[in-house]
Design a protein around this motif. Structure first.
Motif, PDB file in Angstrom:
ATOM      1  N   ARG A  10       0.810  -1.217   0.000  1.00  0.00           N
ATOM      2  CA  ARG A  10       0.000   0.000   0.000  1.00  0.00           C
ATOM      3  C   ARG A  10       0.844   1.267   0.000  1.00  0.00           C
ATOM      4  N   ARG A  15      -0.476   3.768  -6.964  1.00  0.00           N
ATOM      5  CA  ARG A  15      -1.518   2.769  -6.742  1.00  0.00           C
ATOM      6  C   ARG A  15      -2.821   3.295  -7.335  1.00  0.00           C
ATOM      7  N   THR A  17      -7.156   3.079  -8.147  1.00  0.00           N
ATOM      8  CA  THR A  17      -8.483   2.562  -7.800  1.00  0.00           C
ATOM      9  C   THR A  17      -8.957   1.681  -8.958  1.00  0.00           C
ATOM     10  N   GLN A  35      -5.342  -6.192  -5.935  1.00  0.00           N
ATOM     11  CA  GLN A  35      -5.416  -5.726  -4.553  1.00  0.00           C
ATOM     12  C   GLN A  35      -4.205  -6.201  -3.754  1.00  0.00           C
ATOM     13  N   HIS A  39      -3.143  -2.167  -5.191  1.00  0.00           N
ATOM     14  CA  HIS A  39      -4.202  -1.370  -5.790  1.00  0.00           C
ATOM     15  C   HIS A  39      -5.485  -1.532  -4.964  1.00  0.00           C
ATOM     16  N   ARG A  40      -6.479  -0.687  -5.226  1.00  0.00           N
ATOM     17  CA  ARG A  40      -7.660  -0.651  -4.352  1.00  0.00           C
ATOM     18  C   ARG A  40      -8.935  -0.840  -5.149  1.00  0.00           C
ATOM     19  N   VAL A  42     -12.658  -0.605  -5.872  1.00  0.00           N
ATOM     20  CA  VAL A  42     -13.616   0.343  -5.295  1.00  0.00           C
ATOM     21  C   VAL A  42     -15.038   0.124  -5.775  1.00  0.00           C
ATOM     22  N   VAL A  62     -16.605  -4.388  -1.281  1.00  0.00           N
ATOM     23  CA  VAL A  62     -16.578  -3.549  -2.479  1.00  0.00           C
ATOM     24  C   VAL A  62     -18.012  -3.391  -2.965  1.00  0.00           C
ATOM     25  N   ARG A  73     -15.871   5.852 -10.548  1.00  0.00           N
ATOM     26  CA  ARG A  73     -15.095   5.709  -9.320  1.00  0.00           C
ATOM     27  C   ARG A  73     -13.682   5.179  -9.548  1.00  0.00           C
ATOM     28  N   SER A  74     -13.366   4.730 -10.761  1.00  0.00           N
ATOM     29  CA  SER A  74     -12.151   3.933 -10.966  1.00  0.00           C
ATOM     30  C   SER A  74     -11.177   4.592 -11.921  1.00  0.00           C
ATOM     31  N   GLU A  75      -9.886   4.440 -11.601  1.00  0.00           N
ATOM     32  CA  GLU A  75      -8.818   4.861 -12.512  1.00  0.00           C
ATOM     33  C   GLU A  75      -8.433   3.744 -13.476  1.00  0.00           C
TER      34      GLU A  75
END
Length: 317
Positions: A10, A15, A17, A35, A39-40, A42, A62, A73-75
């Motif tokens: 982390r 990092r 989303t 993850q 990475h996260r 979401v 999630v 919400r996501s990259e």
């Protein structure tokens, strides 16, 4: 042994989303793997009860939201839908303005390269095709299986390093596939993996019909050795009655299959013919034996069992 403390994933830079559109067997596993790399996840979209359960198991906590909200919400967005649904999904997301400039858009279809993402590219997204050459169960074991798994990677040249880096973070091995070669690449994988399941399942059924109590235990070592030999030696690993030119044995096989499992005859004949062609081309099948063998296969395709011996068993020499 290296005792140097390892940094927490982390704490790594850049990092992202992560969102998943399509909670089938593949998407949640890839997101869970990302993850682990820091990475996260979401957001995830899921329609059926099964996909919702899968998302809850693989990506707990999630939220499940509509596809447009996943992109908002996501990259990094994983588009893990069936091949035939992918072009329409991409076009729809682009037309509705859901795609954002600079957003990484990844699909996992083996059939398509990066061009299927052109509508999103025109909207400013960064298109990547990352196809894991692995069969998925929809359970956490899939994350472990990604270790060392090859990924078919196709992307614009300027995104090649980013694509390969994502694959490596998931524990995979990137293999570059040219855009125009994607359908052939995918056909090769389907021929090997999907048809293998059918062949093994048919073999298990036939062994049970022959009275074998533990057909899986019988086939396991045999098929494992055959696969290992084939990967190491290719056509040189061919054995059995077709490669030897035992036309009488093949005729007996066809007769028995027609009697007990007629639905398997067409597949047996097709694979036997392909095996004979390869064995002949590689010098394993003697030309003087090939004629009788190919005759038996032709007779089988025509609906007869080939020449019989005087005792009627179908065994000829």
């Amino acid at each position: 042994m290296n005792t140097t403390p390892q940094p927490d994933p982390r704490d790594r830079p850049a990092r992202l989303t992560v969102g998943v559109v399509g909670a089938g067997r593949v998407g949640p596993a890839l997101a869970a793997s990302l993850q682990l790399a820091g990475h996260r996840p979401v957001a995830v979209s899921a329609v059926s009860d099964a996909s919702r359960r899968r998302a809850g198991q693989m990506l707990p906590d999630v939220p499940v939201v509509p596809p447009a909200d996943v992109l908002e919400r996501s990259e990094l967005v994983l588009l893990t839908v069936p091949d035939d649904a992918l072009p329409g999904l991409v076009a729809g997301l682009a037309d509705t303005g859901a795609v954002r400039p600079g957003q990484l858009l990844v699909h996992t279809s083996g059939r398509y390269g990066a061009k299927v993402l052109d509508p999103a590219l025109r909207a400013g997204a960064l298109p990547l095709a990352l196809h894991p050459a692995m069969t998925f169960t929809g359970t956490p074991v899939d994350v472990q299986r990604l270790a060392g798994c090859s990924f078919g990677v196709t992307a614009p040249e300027e995104l090649r390093l980013a694509a390969e880096a994502l694959v490596i973070e998931m524990g995979g091995e990137p293999e570059w596939i040219a855009e125009e070669n994607r359908p052939l690449y995918h056909a090769a994988l389907a021929l090997g993996a999907n048809h293998l399941v059918t062949l093994v399942a048919q073999s298990l059924e036939l062994l049970r019909a022959a009275g074998v109590g533990a057909p899986d235990r019988m086939l396991g070592p045999l098929l494992g050795a055959a696969l290992d030999n084939a990967l190491r030696s290719g056509d040189a690993a061919l054995t059995g009655p077709v490669a030897r030119g035992d036309a009488g044995t093949v005729a007996a096989h066809v007769a028995e299959l027609r009697r007990h499992a007629p639905q398997t005859v067409a597949g047996y004949l097709a694979m036997a013919r392909a095996t004979a062609d390869r064995a002949l081309a590689h010098g394993l099948l003697k030309p003087e034996l090939a004629e009788d063998l190919l005759g038996v296969l032709a007779d089988g395709a025509a609906g007869t069992d080939g020449p019989e011996s005087p005792d009627g068993t179908g065994e000829t020499r």
